[in-house]
Each structure stands twice: as structure tokens, then as C-alpha cells.
Design a protein around this motif. Sequence first.
Motif, PDB file in Angstrom:
ATOM      1  N   HIS A 155       0.822  -1.222   0.000  1.00  0.00           N
ATOM      2  CA  HIS A 155       0.000   0.000   0.000  1.00  0.00           C
ATOM      3  C   HIS A 155       0.848   1.260   0.000  1.00  0.00           C
ATOM      4  O   HIS A 155       0.315   2.366   0.059  1.00  0.00           O
ATOM      5  N   ALA A 156       2.166   1.094  -0.011  1.00  0.00           N
ATOM      6  CA  ALA A 156       3.091   2.231   0.102  1.00  0.00           C
ATOM      7  C   ALA A 156       4.473   1.724  -0.306  1.00  0.00           C
ATOM      8  O   ALA A 156       4.639   0.529  -0.567  1.00  0.00           O
ATOM      9  N   PRO A 157       5.468   2.587  -0.350  1.00  0.00           N
ATOM     10  CA  PRO A 157       6.825   2.089  -0.593  1.00  0.00           C
ATOM     11  C   PRO A 157       7.208   1.055   0.468  1.00  0.00           C
ATOM     12  O   PRO A 157       6.760   1.142   1.615  1.00  0.00           O
ATOM     13  N   VAL A 158       8.034   0.103   0.090  1.00  0.00           N
ATOM     14  CA  VAL A 158       8.502  -0.902   1.049  1.00  0.00           C
ATOM     15  C   VAL A 158       9.466  -0.217   2.020  1.00  0.00           C
ATOM     16  O   VAL A 158      10.467   0.370   1.602  1.00  0.00           O
ATOM     17  N   PRO A 159       9.175  -0.257   3.319  1.00  0.00           N
ATOM     18  CA  PRO A 159      10.042   0.436   4.279  1.00  0.00           C
ATOM     19  C   PRO A 159      11.453  -0.171   4.298  1.00  0.00           C
ATOM     20  O   PRO A 159      11.624  -1.372   4.092  1.00  0.00           O
ATOM     21  N   VAL A 160      12.426   0.689   4.535  1.00  0.00           N
ATOM     22  CA  VAL A 160      13.802   0.214   4.733  1.00  0.00           C
ATOM     23  C   VAL A 160      14.026   0.220   6.240  1.00  0.00           C
ATOM     24  O   VAL A 160      14.100   1.283   6.864  1.00  0.00           O
ATOM     25  N   ILE A 161      14.068  -0.969   6.817  1.00  0.00           N
ATOM     26  CA  ILE A 161      14.106  -1.078   8.278  1.00  0.00           C
ATOM     27  C   ILE A 161      15.436  -1.668   8.721  1.00  0.00           C
ATOM     28  O   ILE A 161      15.877  -2.684   8.192  1.00  0.00           O
TER      29      ILE A 161
ATOM     30  N   VAL B 107      -7.093  -6.811  19.079  1.00  0.00           N
ATOM     31  CA  VAL B 107      -5.648  -6.587  18.958  1.00  0.00           C
ATOM     32  C   VAL B 107      -5.429  -5.797  17.678  1.00  0.00           C
ATOM     33  O   VAL B 107      -5.788  -6.241  16.581  1.00  0.00           O
ATOM     34  N   ASN B 108      -4.874  -4.622  17.853  1.00  0.00           N
ATOM     35  CA  ASN B 108      -4.669  -3.697  16.749  1.00  0.00           C
ATOM     36  C   ASN B 108      -3.212  -3.789  16.262  1.00  0.00           C
ATOM     37  O   ASN B 108      -2.284  -3.817  17.065  1.00  0.00           O
ATOM     38  N   PHE B 109      -3.047  -3.847  14.950  1.00  0.00           N
ATOM     39  CA  PHE B 109      -1.710  -3.905  14.354  1.00  0.00           C
ATOM     40  C   PHE B 109      -1.480  -2.646  13.531  1.00  0.00           C
ATOM     41  O   PHE B 109      -2.350  -2.245  12.766  1.00  0.00           O
ATOM     42  N   GLU B 110      -0.290  -2.070  13.653  1.00  0.00           N
ATOM     43  CA  GLU B 110       0.055  -0.970  12.749  1.00  0.00           C
ATOM     44  C   GLU B 110       1.436  -1.215  12.166  1.00  0.00           C
ATOM     45  O   GLU B 110       2.370  -1.603  12.879  1.00  0.00           O
ATOM     46  N   GLY B 111       1.530  -0.997  10.863  1.00  0.00           N
ATOM     47  CA  GLY B 111       2.792  -1.204  10.165  1.00  0.00           C
ATOM     48  C   GLY B 111       3.612   0.070  10.093  1.00  0.00           C
ATOM     49  O   GLY B 111       3.133   1.171  10.400  1.00  0.00           O
ATOM     50  N   VAL B 112       4.846  -0.091   9.664  1.00  0.00           N
ATOM     51  CA  VAL B 112       5.764   1.035   9.510  1.00  0.00           C
ATOM     52  C   VAL B 112       5.462   1.807   8.226  1.00  0.00           C
ATOM     53  O   VAL B 112       5.717   3.014   8.129  1.00  0.00           O
ATOM     54  N   ASP B 113       4.885   1.121   7.240  1.00  0.00           N
ATOM     55  CA  ASP B 113       4.645   1.747   5.934  1.00  0.00           C
ATOM     56  C   ASP B 113       3.638   2.886   6.061  1.00  0.00           C
ATOM     57  O   ASP B 113       2.572   2.720   6.630  1.00  0.00           O
ATOM     58  N   ILE B 114       3.968   4.029   5.533  1.00  0.00           N
ATOM     59  CA  ILE B 114       3.083   5.195   5.659  1.00  0.00           C
ATOM     60  C   ILE B 114       2.098   5.214   4.491  1.00  0.00           C
ATOM     61  O   ILE B 114       2.478   5.422   3.338  1.00  0.00           O
ATOM     62  N   CYS B 115       0.803   4.986   4.797  1.00  0.00           N
ATOM     63  CA  CYS B 115      -0.228   4.925   3.750  1.00  0.00           C
ATOM     64  C   CYS B 115      -1.185   6.081   3.935  1.00  0.00           C
ATOM     65  O   CYS B 115      -0.787   7.208   4.210  1.00  0.00           O
ATOM     66  N   LYS B 116      -2.410   5.801   3.847  1.00  0.00           N
ATOM     67  CA  LYS B 116      -3.532   6.720   3.960  1.00  0.00           C
ATOM     68  C   LYS B 116      -3.470   7.524   5.269  1.00  0.00           C
ATOM     69  O   LYS B 116      -3.160   6.976   6.323  1.00  0.00           O
TER      70      LYS B 116
ATOM     71  N   SER C 132      -3.115  -9.680   7.856  1.00  0.00           N
ATOM     72  CA  SER C 132      -1.758 -10.124   8.179  1.00  0.00           C
ATOM     73  C   SER C 132      -0.795  -8.973   7.903  1.00  0.00           C
ATOM     74  O   SER C 132      -0.087  -8.942   6.898  1.00  0.00           O
ATOM     75  N   VAL C 133      -0.785  -8.023   8.831  1.00  0.00           N
ATOM     76  CA  VAL C 133      -0.092  -6.749   8.630  1.00  0.00           C
ATOM     77  C   VAL C 133       1.424  -6.958   8.590  1.00  0.00           C
ATOM     78  O   VAL C 133       1.988  -7.664   9.426  1.00  0.00           O
ATOM     79  N   LYS C 134       2.059  -6.322   7.615  1.00  0.00           N
ATOM     80  CA  LYS C 134       3.503  -6.437   7.397  1.00  0.00           C
ATOM     81  C   LYS C 134       4.248  -5.310   8.122  1.00  0.00           C
ATOM     82  O   LYS C 134       3.662  -4.332   8.525  1.00  0.00           O
ATOM     83  N   TRP C 135       5.583  -5.460   8.246  1.00  0.00           N
ATOM     84  CA  TRP C 135       6.464  -4.423   8.809  1.00  0.00           C
ATOM     85  C   TRP C 135       5.889  -3.886  10.123  1.00  0.00           C
ATOM     86  O   TRP C 135       5.762  -2.672  10.336  1.00  0.00           O
ATOM     87  N   LEU C 136       5.530  -4.809  11.015  1.00  0.00           N
ATOM     88  CA  LEU C 136       4.818  -4.450  12.249  1.00  0.00           C
ATOM     89  C   LEU C 136       5.600  -3.461  13.094  1.00  0.00           C
ATOM     90  O   LEU C 136       6.776  -3.663  13.396  1.00  0.00           O
ATOM     91  N   LYS C 137       4.931  -2.381  13.477  1.00  0.00           N
ATOM     92  CA  LYS C 137       5.528  -1.374  14.341  1.00  0.00           C
ATOM     93  C   LYS C 137       4.961  -1.502  15.756  1.00  0.00           C
ATOM     94  O   LYS C 137       5.703  -1.576  16.726  1.00  0.00           O
ATOM     95  N   THR C 138       3.629  -1.555  15.851  1.00  0.00           N
ATOM     96  CA  THR C 138       2.964  -1.506  17.153  1.00  0.00           C
ATOM     97  C   THR C 138       1.812  -2.502  17.203  1.00  0.00           C
ATOM     98  O   THR C 138       1.050  -2.627  16.242  1.00  0.00           O
ATOM     99  N   ILE C 139       1.691  -3.178  18.332  1.00  0.00           N
ATOM    100  CA  ILE C 139       0.537  -4.040  18.613  1.00  0.00           C
ATOM    101  C   ILE C 139      -0.154  -3.455  19.838  1.00  0.00           C
ATOM    102  O   ILE C 139       0.484  -3.260  20.876  1.00  0.00           O
ATOM    103  N   THR C 140      -1.435  -3.169  19.713  1.00  0.00           N
ATOM    104  CA  THR C 140      -2.165  -2.504  20.787  1.00  0.00           C
ATOM    105  C   THR C 140      -3.384  -3.330  21.168  1.00  0.00           C
ATOM    106  O   THR C 140      -4.188  -3.673  20.296  1.00  0.00           O
ATOM    107  N   VAL C 141      -3.524  -3.655  22.435  1.00  0.00           N
ATOM    108  CA  VAL C 141      -4.745  -4.311  22.916  1.00  0.00           C
ATOM    109  C   VAL C 141      -5.727  -3.210  23.295  1.00  0.00           C
ATOM    110  O   VAL C 141      -5.378  -2.299  24.049  1.00  0.00           O
ATOM    111  N   GLN C 142      -6.931  -3.266  22.745  1.00  0.00           N
ATOM    112  CA  GLN C 142      -7.864  -2.147  22.938  1.00  0.00           C
ATOM    113  C   GLN C 142      -9.309  -2.624  22.960  1.00  0.00           C
ATOM    114  O   GLN C 142      -9.606  -3.757  22.602  1.00  0.00           O
ATOM    115  N   MET C 143     -10.190  -1.708  23.378  1.00  0.00           N
ATOM    116  CA  MET C 143     -11.610  -2.039  23.549  1.00  0.00           C
ATOM    117  C   MET C 143     -12.375  -2.011  22.224  1.00  0.00           C
ATOM    118  O   MET C 143     -13.523  -2.447  22.172  1.00  0.00           O
TER     119      MET C 143
END
Lengths: 410, 410
Positions: free
Chosen positions: A54-60, A174-183, A235-246
Motif C-alpha cells: 500500500h506504500a513504498p517498502v520500508p527500509v528497516i 488486537v490492533n496492528f500498525e505497520g511502519v509503511d506510511i499509507c492513507k 496479516s499486517v507487514k512491517w509491524l511497528k505496534t501491537i495494541t490491545v484495545q476495547m
Amino acid sequence: MAPMQVMASGYKKEPRRALDFTINQSTPFNAEPPVTSLRDHFVTPNEKFYIRNHAPVPVIDGESYKLVIEGLVAKHSKFSIWELKNNFTQHTVMATLMVNSCLYIFSISDFRGIHDILLIILFITNITQDMTWYGVGWGCAAISNAVWKGPRLRDVLLSAGIEKLESFWDQLHVNFEGVDICKDNQGYGSSIPLHKALDKRGDVILALEMNGSELPRDHGYPVRVVVPGYIGARSVKWLKTITVQMHESTNYFQKKDYKLFLPEIDWDTVDEWWDKSVPIQELNVQAAITQPKNNEVIPRGSRYTIKGYALSGGGRKIVRVDISLDGGKSWTVANLFTSSQGLLHIDTKWSWEFWDCTIKSMPSPCQIVCRAWDEASNTMPEDIKQIWNLRGVMNNSWVRVNVVSDAAKL
Amino acid sequence: MAPMQVMASGYKKEPRRALDFTINQSTPFNAEPPVTSLRDHFVTPNEKFYIRNHAPVPVIDGESYKLVIEGLVAKHSKFSIWELKNNFTQHTVMATLMVNSCLYIFSISDFRGIHDILLIILFITNITQDMTWYGVGWGCAAISNAVWKGPRLRDVLLSAGIEKLESFWDQLHVNFEGVDICKDNQGYGSSIPLHKALDKRGDVILALEMNGSELPRDHGYPVRVVVPGYIGARSVKWLKTITVQMHESTNYFQKKDYKLFLPEIDWDTVDEWWDKSVPIQELNVQAAITQPKNNEVIPRGSRYTIKGYALSGGGRKIVRVDISLDGGKSWTVANLFTSSQGLLHIDTKWSWEFWDCTIKSMPSPCQIVCRAWDEASNTMPEDIKQIWNLRGVMNNSWVRVNVVSDAAKL
């Protein structure tokens, strides 16, 4: 996350990719292998695995990388790759992932009437007009199967103290957020119900390896969550943060994409429906014919083997694949086999099923139709018109391939 | 089991039953409540619960009754009702059960062509010719929802030492046999995978109570296993024996009934298919219109509320119900609501969903069509012809009800 971990390089640092892929979009890169090669491997080699970005492939930088666990856990935690690999039992899961906007209706051309043509025009118009829209047209080869390895998400969450909230487990996500900057300047994001993450039989892992190698950059290096039985989008790629939330993820790709609507909902009327509709999670029952191709010419009078794949979501096994040679008037049962290439010790409930159907002599012309059934007696709808939806997601209408024999063509 | 527990009384000691049921078969007794009363209660009162029997209702002495646990468990065990109630934590589960041979196609009369009529004649002929055949024609009211209470099957199996076999759990089955003497002089029987029984979220219980009362005789007194999310046929009544074993049940009702075949398989060709086909376990997505009835006359020009139910198997929630007033050409979305009558503390994932759709003015004549979607994006097939099977099981084709308005009729 330390800024050095990710370099903003636009599309200048994209990985090398296979040359024979069908490129559905080049920036971001979205491509699928040739349909005819899908059946070459039950476990898809990494370089043949479809790519959905969904964005450039992050260089990590893997050395400084830390995965953050936060939200409703007893202790917010950060894990390096080394810690994810060495502090937790590593699990191996074979899982097929699939793109869920299967717009291969364009190549099937089984439309009847002006209504469908109008829908397609409307659809294409919107792609052109609205460059913030993230849909991509896909063929039926946007599917691949791999053996993933890493710690269970369950174990990582338990180590962060999730058991303190046990009485709320059924209401948490369980919320997943990737490193790739999209929308909206956010990473690609998604969530799943916590109970899926905590279920040992749910097999959700934080994959560090794909088919025995470090995760390739196109597939989420250094860490990708693999959510078996769910649509690939979770199946979120380049995982940055996992958040447990309501609540479910508020990310664009959970709130404003991958939802099903009535066929009559269009871009003018959809606004109210995003909130009213639930995000798609488990895959429905799917199938494709990988051989022959549409409009292929078959040698006349000789035995011919039709081949394809089928799969369903939620760990539901495929129990039958039906083949018709007369457009769906009469049916025969295909031969199912799960060829696991020496990997028989691995559970195949999350993988596709391969099937064959040998025909003594193909009628000509012939419309081959295929439909699959899963173990919950779900099957595929006959007519795409009846399940058509704005984003073209979860299309699992009967697969139709038209062929002629060579003599008939002459 | 001591012989005094069960008295062989033929059909002389059948329970009293509601007078307004539609009796589909009198011996054994098979009956369903009026369609129009289905929506009166979200939790069906015991006396309104559909009845599906395969033999005379056993007369069981609760005092001497013992449930036998045997097979691959560390210690074979017997439990009295008192022990089942007092030695284990009691769990409450709301679960809808449904008969799975929904032959209400007879009343829908939406067939096209001689093929279907031949199928029906063939079907009726076989009922008449083969008195050992256990199929019964059912309407769409062979469904009810109750609150069941008893120990978890999981806890009872763990008390018998099933954890000794943990590495085999995924390959084991739990076999149930009832006291009722049916086919082949055996009790009615069935099995489920052990993992379903052991999954805390699977909610399989040994029900001793139904809606706060002792189990009625027609519903399995003294003990019925309730397998939520599965077809009703697996919730075996009048339980005699529970066996942990390496293979599925070999009972007639698991091996030679409740399986899906191609439409073209008939009684002459079915033999080879019983073994080749898997037993149906989870329910597929289902719906019905409970108001109006087919051929009903609707007051012209006034608002009218179409009502019905929907449900799916495996704990998959209903996420949308679509209504068409033109035979399926265009659709609108119905209003879903789960009315749990003060029982909101109980999980409703195993229960049916009620839906309403208010129409400002009904066209006349009008074919109302209804289809439901579950959370795994499964929906109902358009045409019953395409999913027709020998035993008529798992029919979930679009529901069609024809109505006229009163003025139009004049």
C-alpha cells in the motif's frame, strides 16, 4: 520507535522482484505470479509469492528495530528481533494468504446485460477520478501458501500481562500498525478479535521467517503478523505496534475498506454504509481454475486434466470441488489432494487445497465451471451479479473458463 | 446400564404435546410449531420447541440412570444425574437447534422444469418404498432456541483423564449414543471432533436443564449433549454412552445420513458416496420469512413489516439480511435485532437472529426474497436446483414468498 529504523526513500529502494509477475500496480507495487505457475508448488517459494503493498517498502534496520506492545496490557513492552526469536517458543504454521479484491471478472466476461457494464464503467471511472482510492484489479493468482515461523502472538501478549484482563477477553481487539506510511499519514493497520489471537488453535504468529528464510522485505521484514484463515489484509507487514484495545481498528483499511455492501450501493451512497457494515475477517469459500486458461485451445479427443485450487476461511477444510463442462447444468466431482512436499507433520487446515479433474474428451466449445464446498456446507454463488459490491471484495462466484478443441476451431 | 432404567413401551408412553404443531411424522414423532409463532419468543418455551425423534421416546428412571464415559480415557466412569449436577461447574449456554433436512421446497413451488418434478417424485417414491429410511419432510419452523444448563463436556472428559492423550487430541472423536433404539437395533448416535468438545469457547455441554426446567422427555431427559453451532442431529438426546475414540461414529446417522452429494446422485448411485463424503457438522447460513406466509393477501397501500429469522453455524454471527420485493433483482437491507428478553448476560453467538423489514407499500403481486450473510461472508445460493441433494439436507437457497395485496386480488 527510533527514527533511524526507517528511511523514507519513496520508491527508490524497492526490492528486486520476479520478472514474470503480472504487475497490477507499480507504485505501490502490487503483482501476482502467472496463473499457470500456481500449481508448481504446494508451498510457494518466496520469490513466487504474490505482493500486495500500500506504500513504498520500508527500509528497516533490523538491529535497532523494536516491536512495541501497548494498550490494555499490564506492562507496555518492546521486543527486538533477537528477543522475539529467543525469549519465546517458535511455532511453525503453514498458511495460505489471499488478496480479497478479486476483480478477475474482467477476464471472465460472463456478464449479461447493460447493468454490469455500467457497474464496471462506474468502477473504472472512480479509480481514475479518486487517486486516494486504494483498490487494485487482481487476477485469480493473488494467492500463495507459505510456512511461517515465529512466536505465537498469544505468548507475546501473555508476557505483557494480558491475563490480568481475562474477564474482558471477549470484548477486546488486537490492533496492528505497520511502519509503511499509507492513507492519512498512518501506517497500514488492522485489528482482529483478541480471542483469535489467544486461541492456541488459532495459530496467529509473529512471523520472523517465511519458508525457512528471514522474511523478505516485500513480505514484511522484520516482523509480519500471520492471521491464518482471515483475509490477507489482516496479516499486517512491517509491524511497528501491537495494541490491545476495547474497539476495532480505526485505521482506514479496517473502517473504510474490505467491507461488503449490497450490489446497488455506489460511491455516491456508500458513506453511511462504512460504519453500518462489519469489517471482513474470515475468508469465504474460494476456488480457481489454473488450467486451462480462458479461451485456451485444447487438443481434440485426448484426455485432459483440469487443475485448480480451492480454500476456505476459519480453518474450514474444502470437502468437495464440483466441475461442470456445460456451464453448470451437470456436475462431476474433482479429485482433492493436499500435497505437502515432505511437510506432512504440519497441519494443513490453513492451506489451500489442490484439485484435478481428468476429462476423457473435452466437448467443444465448452464452458468449464468450478465451485467448491467447505466443511460447513458453504458453497460459491452462481452469479457474480448477485454478490457484486462496490470494492469487488470477496467475489467467490462460480469460476468459468471457456475453451475450444483444436479441430473445432479449424 | 441396568435394564430397569429403560422400559420398552413402543409408542404407548409418548409425552403430551402442543396441539398446534404441524406433525410431519407421528411414529416416530416429528413435529414443528406454526411458522407464525416462531417470532413470539426469542427463547422458545419448552412446549413450543420443535420435536425430532427417530424412535419411541424412552421411559428412563432418573434415579437409577448413569451416564457411561468410556473409550480412550484414563478411567472409564459412570455419573448419576446428581453427580453431573453437583460434581461439576454448571454452565449456561443459549443455543438454537435446527433440523437439517429442510424440504420446505414443497411449499415454495419455485421449480422450473421437469427435472425438479422428477426429483420430487423419485424422493416421494423412495420414502414410500423404503420404510427403513428415516427422512422426514420439514417446514422452515423446525428450529428453536433454548437456554441449556449442565456441566461442560470438557470438564467431564477431563475428570475421566483425557489429558493423558493430549498429543492425540486433534485426531480423536467423541462418540455419543442415545438410549432410543433406532436403525440396526442401535441407539441414535453421532460423533464430533474432540477439539470441539474440549474448546471452552465451543460451549458443548451435557444439558440437564432446558429453560430452567428439567429436560422434557421429548428433548432428551435426563441428559442431552448440546453441540452449539452444529446441525441439530449432533445434539444427541437420552444419552447413554460417551466414547472417546480414534474414528468418527459408525452409527447410521453419521455414516449414512446427513451428507451432501451432487444433485445428480440418486438412490441407485448413492452407495459409493456415503463413504466418500464427510458428515455434516457445522450448520451453514440459513434464513426464513415467518411473516407473511406464502400466498398471503396483504392490505393494500399500508405499511407492512416483513419478519423472519436467520442464523449460521460455528458461532458465525449474521451480519446482514437482504430483502428483495422483485424476486431478487434489487435489494434492501433488513433491520437485525437480537432480543434476549432480559438474558443479555448470555452470549448470543449460538442463537438465531431476528430481523424485520418495513415496506411502505407492498407491490402486488410480489415475490419477496430473503437471503442472509454471516460474518465469514457466506451467503445463500440463489437456486435450489444447484444445491439439491438426495436427502434434501442443508438447503439454504434464497427464501421466496409470494404475496398479493387485497385490492389487486379483487
